[in-house]
Design an enzyme around this catalytic site. Structure first.
Site: not given
Ligand code: 5GP
Ligand code: ZN
Length: 110
Positions: A6, A29, A90, A97, A99
């Site tokens: 956020c 990332d 994980g 989100h 990846h």
């Protein structure tokens, strides 16, 4: 809310942004696990994919359009999209989100 993503979405924590609109942010990332490792998040706080409902499904569809265009624009034509739900899978950041991983042979899941 004390949520790192956020804060990234609000610009309170810096990130290397690759795409942004009113609803979605894509950023690099901080600890890349592949030559391409991008995170795509809704700006709205949702704890994980397990929290997606009919009311919030639109943003997930929108995220997939962002993923498709971002990858096409960057020439990432083979990639993996992953979203982890819960600690055993994980998930370390409790804000939904996705990846995007690319740039190397990714091998089998597991
Ligand atoms: P998860 O393990 O929850 O599926 O993925 C969280 C990801 O967020 C990890 O790959 C981690 O490297 C990344 N991450 C954690 N904190 C930050 C941060 O402050 N900035 C950025 N850019 N990525 C972060
Ligand atoms: Zn959040």
């Amino acid at each position: 809310m004390d949520c790192i993503f956020c804060k990234i979405a609000a610009g309170e924590i810096p990130s290397k942004k690759l795409y942004e609109d009113d609803a979605v942010l894509a950023f690099a990332d901080i600890e890349p696990k592949a030559p391409v490792h991008v995170l795509v998040i809704p700006k709205q706080h949702l704890p994980s994919a397990a929290a997606v409902t009919a009311e919030t499904a639109d943003v997930v569809g929108h995220i997939y359009t962002v993923i498709a265009s971002l990858c096409a624009e960057n020439g990432w034509n083979s990639y993996r999209v992953v979203t982890n739900v819960g600690p055993d899978a994980g998930q370390t950041v409790p804000h939904l989100h996705f990846h995007i991983l690319a740039g190397r042979t990714l091998g089998e899941m597991g």
